[in-house]
Design an enzyme around this catalytic site. Structure first.
Site, short mmCIF file in Angstrom:
data_model
loop_
_atom_site.label_atom_id
_atom_site.label_comp_id
_atom_site.label_asym_id
_atom_site.label_seq_id
_atom_site.Cartn_x
_atom_site.Cartn_y
_atom_site.Cartn_z
CG HIS A 60 -2.28 -0.59 -4.14
ND1 HIS A 60 -2.68 0.69 -3.85
CD2 HIS A 60 -2.55 -1.31 -3.02
CE1 HIS A 60 -3.16 0.75 -2.63
NE2 HIS A 60 -3.10 -0.45 -2.11
CB SER A 108 -0.88 0.03 1.26
OG SER A 108 -1.66 -1.12 1.35
CD GLU A 153 -2.64 3.70 -6.39
OE1 GLU A 153 -2.66 4.90 -6.29
OE2 GLU A 153 -2.60 2.96 -5.39
CG ASN A 187 -3.28 3.62 0.77
OD1 ASN A 187 -4.39 3.67 1.29
ND2 ASN A 187 -2.81 2.51 0.23
#
Ligand code: NAD
Length: 288
Positions: free
Chosen positions: A141, A120, A153, A191
């Site tokens: 991701h 992450s 991602e 994130n």
């Protein structure tokens, strides 16, 4: 560009089992590994339950669900990954642990095989540098829960090759996902934006600004978010949220990313969210 027919997955937790399920549903054979046999058993049950729900909703036939489950080999033997065309690592969010895993994978996986991380927040470039194939290393991701969320991602490390990027994108698309591409900066896109909001929700809770329920309801009904930030943190795992905040704080060196102390206390207390049946909220049999 060789098609990915066999996907290796390392870590059979909530992300690993979701990635395995979606790949299997897309006709890809999966070797799903974990150091913990209990996690593997739980992963099989979770995938079976999730496929069963899709059958009930008539999104899959029973035969398709059976076929998908059959495509996944759950094993504690990492060596089995020598048969994979691409390996995605989805183990605990800890750089040292991931480095050790990639050191092993680099020896086990065939020379041309792409190694991907579902991290992450940890630097893809740094994880890649520990292997003999940094140009065949990439961030992939997935979002949680993987069977429901549309996005993957993709994070290119500094020396990730165009071919590796194209093969990874093709795999994500074969799994029915839409791809966004990020540079390798802490937190990537998702994130970098999400975690400071979650962290701020813990600050608000700690200050007694309002109740957890009202903080979440404000964001749900006021901002049209499908879940409030505290409930989402419980879903992600408070340990994972804290680990990501630590990375943002350390890597950017900016105090605005300082992890909230209440979030840290929940993690210290072992209250990790849904996976431990208690976080900000209590979960008995998956119900609040
Ligand atoms: P989790 O705690 O549910 O699962 C992690 C699994 O890794 C566990 O089953 C554990 O036994 C296993 N593991 C630990 N050490 C291992 C090793 N040496 N070899 C093999 N397996 C090992 O965590 P998760 O939520 O599935 O997160 C996994 C990764 O995915 C993390 O990097 C996390 O940041 C990332 N991620 C999480 C989310 C989320 O919402 N939880 C979303 C996107 C990405």
């Amino acid at each position: 560009m060789a098609e990915i027919k066999v996907l290796g997955v390392v870590g059979a937790g909530q992300m690993g089992n979701g990635i395995s399920q979606v790949a299997a549903q897309s006709g890809i054979d999966v070797i799903c590994t974990d150091v913990n046999q209990g996690a593997l058993d739980k992963a099989r049950d979770t995938v079976k339950g999730s496929l069963g729900r899709l059958v009930k909703k008539e999104k899959l036939t029973q035969a398709q669900a059976d076929e998908a489950l059959k495509r996944i080999t759950f094993t504690a033997d990492l060596q089995k990954l020598s048969g994979a065309d691409l390996v995605v690592e989805a183990a605990t969010e800890n750089e040292k642990l991931k480095k050790t895993i990639f050191d092993q994978l680099d020896k086990i996986a065939r020379p041309g095989v792409i190694l991907a991380t579902n991290t992450s927040s940890i630097s893809v470039t740094r994880l890649a540098a520990g292997t003999s194939r940094p140009e065949r290393f990439i961030g992939m991701h997935f979002m949680n829960p993987v069977p429901m969320m549309q996005l993957v991602e993709i994070i290119r490390g500094l020396v990730t090759s165009d071919e590796t990027y194209a093969a990874t994108k093709a795999l994500a698309e074969k799994m029915g996902k839409t791809v966004t591409t990020s540079k390798d900066l802490p937190g990537f896109i998702a994130n970098r934006l999400l975690m400071p909001m979650i962290n701020e929700a813990f600050c608000a809770l700690e200050q007694g600004l309002s109740t957890a329920e009202d903080i979440d309801t404000t964001m749900k009904l006021g901002m049209n978010h499908p879940m409030g930030p505290l409930a989402l943190a419980d879903l992600i795992g408070l340990d994972t949220c804290l680990a990501i905040m630590e990375v943002l704080h350390t890597q950017f060196g900016d105090s605005k990313y300082r992890p909230n102390t209440l979030l840290r206390q929940y993690v210290d207390a072992g209250l990790l969210g849904r996976k431990s049946h208690r976080g900000v909220y209590r979960y008995d049999d998956a119900k609040k």
